[in-house]
Design an enzyme around this catalytic site. Structure first.
Site, PDB file in Angstrom:
ATOM      1  N   PRO A  96       0.820  -1.223   0.000  1.00  0.00           N
ATOM      2  CA  PRO A  96       0.000   0.000   0.000  1.00  0.00           C
ATOM      3  C   PRO A  96       0.849   1.266   0.000  1.00  0.00           C
ATOM      4  O   PRO A  96       0.338   2.350  -0.242  1.00  0.00           O
ATOM      5  CB  PRO A  96      -0.823  -0.119   1.289  1.00  0.00           C
ATOM      6  CG  PRO A  96      -0.131  -1.128   2.123  1.00  0.00           C
ATOM      7  CD  PRO A  96       0.619  -2.035   1.197  1.00  0.00           C
ATOM      8  N   GLU A 123       2.123  -7.972   8.523  1.00  0.00           N
ATOM      9  CA  GLU A 123       2.505  -6.548   8.581  1.00  0.00           C
ATOM     10  C   GLU A 123       3.325  -6.136   7.359  1.00  0.00           C
ATOM     11  O   GLU A 123       3.692  -4.978   7.201  1.00  0.00           O
ATOM     12  CB  GLU A 123       3.299  -6.258   9.857  1.00  0.00           C
ATOM     13  CG  GLU A 123       2.472  -6.332  11.129  1.00  0.00           C
ATOM     14  CD  GLU A 123       1.227  -5.464  11.063  1.00  0.00           C
ATOM     15  OE1 GLU A 123       1.309  -4.322  10.602  1.00  0.00           O
ATOM     16  OE2 GLU A 123       0.148  -5.952  11.458  1.00  0.00           O
ATOM     17  N   ARG A 161      -4.802  -7.425 -20.336  1.00  0.00           N
ATOM     18  CA  ARG A 161      -5.771  -6.947 -21.335  1.00  0.00           C
ATOM     19  C   ARG A 161      -5.150  -5.957 -22.319  1.00  0.00           C
ATOM     20  O   ARG A 161      -5.714  -5.684 -23.369  1.00  0.00           O
ATOM     21  CB  ARG A 161      -7.031  -6.380 -20.668  1.00  0.00           C
ATOM     22  CG  ARG A 161      -6.841  -5.122 -19.898  1.00  0.00           C
ATOM     23  CD  ARG A 161      -8.069  -4.813 -19.075  1.00  0.00           C
ATOM     24  NE  ARG A 161      -9.262  -4.641 -19.883  1.00  0.00           N
ATOM     25  CZ  ARG A 161      -9.529  -3.559 -20.605  1.00  0.00           C
ATOM     26  NH1 ARG A 161      -8.668  -2.555 -20.636  1.00  0.00           N
ATOM     27  NH2 ARG A 161     -10.641  -3.468 -21.297  1.00  0.00           N
ATOM     28  N   ASP A 176     -10.515   3.017 -23.720  1.00  0.00           N
ATOM     29  CA  ASP A 176     -11.029   2.902 -22.360  1.00  0.00           C
ATOM     30  C   ASP A 176     -10.660   4.124 -21.520  1.00  0.00           C
ATOM     31  O   ASP A 176      -9.769   4.888 -21.887  1.00  0.00           O
ATOM     32  CB  ASP A 176     -10.424   1.661 -21.671  1.00  0.00           C
ATOM     33  CG  ASP A 176     -11.145   0.387 -22.079  1.00  0.00           C
ATOM     34  OD1 ASP A 176     -12.331   0.458 -22.408  1.00  0.00           O
ATOM     35  OD2 ASP A 176     -10.493  -0.672 -22.063  1.00  0.00           O
TER      36      ASP A 176
HETATM   37  N1  SAM Z   1       1.494  -2.880   7.509  1.00  0.00           N
HETATM   38  C1  SAM Z   1       1.357  -2.567   6.104  1.00  0.00           C
HETATM   39  C2  SAM Z   1       1.119  -1.084   5.936  1.00  0.00           C
HETATM   40  O1  SAM Z   1       0.338  -0.549   6.719  1.00  0.00           O
HETATM   41  O2  SAM Z   1       1.687  -0.466   5.016  1.00  0.00           O
HETATM   42  C3  SAM Z   1       0.176  -3.293   5.493  1.00  0.00           C
HETATM   43  C4  SAM Z   1       0.411  -4.746   5.295  1.00  0.00           C
HETATM   44  S1  SAM Z   1      -0.953  -5.525   4.494  1.00  0.00           S
HETATM   45  C5  SAM Z   1      -1.942  -5.989   5.852  1.00  0.00           C
HETATM   46  C6  SAM Z   1      -0.291  -7.064   3.951  1.00  0.00           C
HETATM   47  C7  SAM Z   1       0.150  -7.114   2.515  1.00  0.00           C
HETATM   48  O3  SAM Z   1      -0.952  -6.858   1.657  1.00  0.00           O
HETATM   49  C8  SAM Z   1       1.193  -6.126   2.087  1.00  0.00           C
HETATM   50  O4  SAM Z   1       2.490  -6.583   2.407  1.00  0.00           O
HETATM   51  C9  SAM Z   1       0.980  -6.016   0.608  1.00  0.00           C
HETATM   52  O5  SAM Z   1       1.672  -7.040  -0.117  1.00  0.00           O
HETATM   53  C10 SAM Z   1      -0.505  -6.247   0.462  1.00  0.00           C
HETATM   54  N2  SAM Z   1      -1.282  -5.022   0.277  1.00  0.00           N
HETATM   55  C11 SAM Z   1      -2.165  -4.491   1.149  1.00  0.00           C
HETATM   56  N3  SAM Z   1      -2.735  -3.385   0.668  1.00  0.00           N
HETATM   57  C12 SAM Z   1      -2.232  -3.214  -0.566  1.00  0.00           C
HETATM   58  C13 SAM Z   1      -2.439  -2.223  -1.573  1.00  0.00           C
HETATM   59  N4  SAM Z   1      -3.264  -1.199  -1.383  1.00  0.00           N
HETATM   60  N5  SAM Z   1      -1.744  -2.337  -2.735  1.00  0.00           N
HETATM   61  C14 SAM Z   1      -0.880  -3.359  -2.911  1.00  0.00           C
HETATM   62  N6  SAM Z   1      -0.648  -4.322  -1.978  1.00  0.00           N
HETATM   63  C15 SAM Z   1      -1.304  -4.243  -0.833  1.00  0.00           C
END
Ligand code: SAM
Length: 239
Positions: A96, A123, A161, A176
């Site tokens: 994220p 995490e 795609r 698109d």
């Molecule tokens: N503790 C992290 C933070 O707050 O930045 C969040 C970890 S999340 C619970 C677990 C995993 O989900 C991440 O390591 C990532 O690979 C994936 N993930 C969660 N949200 C995402 C997003 N918006 N985009 C891409 N990957 C995401």
């Protein structure tokens, strides 16, 4: 054409099954795979652990809730999987905190020969292996998923795609939302679409679409794109 190769490192490889009813076993990704435009394979990070319990995570230093994915399985999996194919892989960590996945980035990824996607969990992944591997960090939006698998599926679908021949109608991806139309310098939303019947619940299809005048139709559609973008996504007008 050599197919785009996508490798996914995950603790849930079954998510990437190519057989129906799995997500990638349906619709355009499945068809593109059958047509030899793309191939993907998911690798289990647990196969790259060294302890007998195949543990990929541990408690965080400094305390606090949750678990952190350890460096060693990720490091070893990346190198083992990259060695399978001599083509250089674009390493992508789904997080994220990464660069937002927008259509421009999708277009960049769709012309790469090979992508290596790393899906985190808990995490996230120990920062040291991220520093060493230097992947592109990519986010699919400002919200937190429980794992990177859903984000990897989104990225894969958006990329696949765009592969030439993936869509039934060649022109449709280039018109698109978020694509750059010829002669435009900004990315617009798509125009509204209509199909049969001509009238539904007292609502008629815009007359211009029935006129047969292709120049007029193209102008109407462009006007609609601009108006929609102004109304719904004014941020796109000032990139
Ligand atoms: N503790 C992290 C933070 O707050 O930045 C969040 C970890 S999340 C619970 C677990 C995993 O989900 C991440 O390591 C990532 O690979 C994936 N993930 C969660 N949200 C995402 C997003 N918006 N985009 C891409 N990957 C995401």
């Amino acid at each position: 054409m050599t197919p785009l190769r996508i490798d996914i490192l995950t603790t849930f490889p079954e998510v990437f099954s190519a057989d129906p009813p799995a997500f990638l076993g349906a619709s355009i990704p499945a068809r593109a795979r059958r047509a030899g435009l793309v191939e993907w394979r998911a690798f289990n990070l647990r196969d790259h652990t060294r302890d007998k319990h195949q543990k990929t995570d541990d408690r965080p230093f400094g305390g606090g809730p949750g678990m952190v994915m350890t460096c060693q399985p990720v490091w070893e999996a990346v190198h083992a999987v990259e060695a399978i194919d001599p083509r250089p892989a674009t390493r992508i960590l789904l997080t994220p905190q990464g660069r937002p996945l927008r259509q421009g980035l999708v277009e960049e990824l769709a012309i790469k020969p090979r992508l290596l996607l790393i899906a985190g969990h808990y995490e996230g992944i120990d920062e040291r292996v991220v520093e060493r591997l230097k992947p592109q960090e990519v986010s699919i939006g400002d919200y937190v998923l429980s794992g990177g698998e859903a984000a990897a599926l989104v990225l894969m679908d958006a990329v696949i795609r765009l592969l030439p021949g993936a869509l039934g109608h060649e022109g449709s991806a280039s018109e698109d939302s978020f694509s750059m139309l010829p002669g435009e310098s900004i990315r617009l939303l798509d125009c509204p679409h209509y199909t049969k019947p001509r009238e539904w619940m007292g609502m008629a299809v815009p007359g211009v679409l029935l006129s047969g005048d292709h120049g007029e139709i193209a102008r109407w559609r462009l006007d609609q794109r601009r108006a929609r973008t102004r109304e719904r996504r004014p941020d796109l007008l000032n990139p």
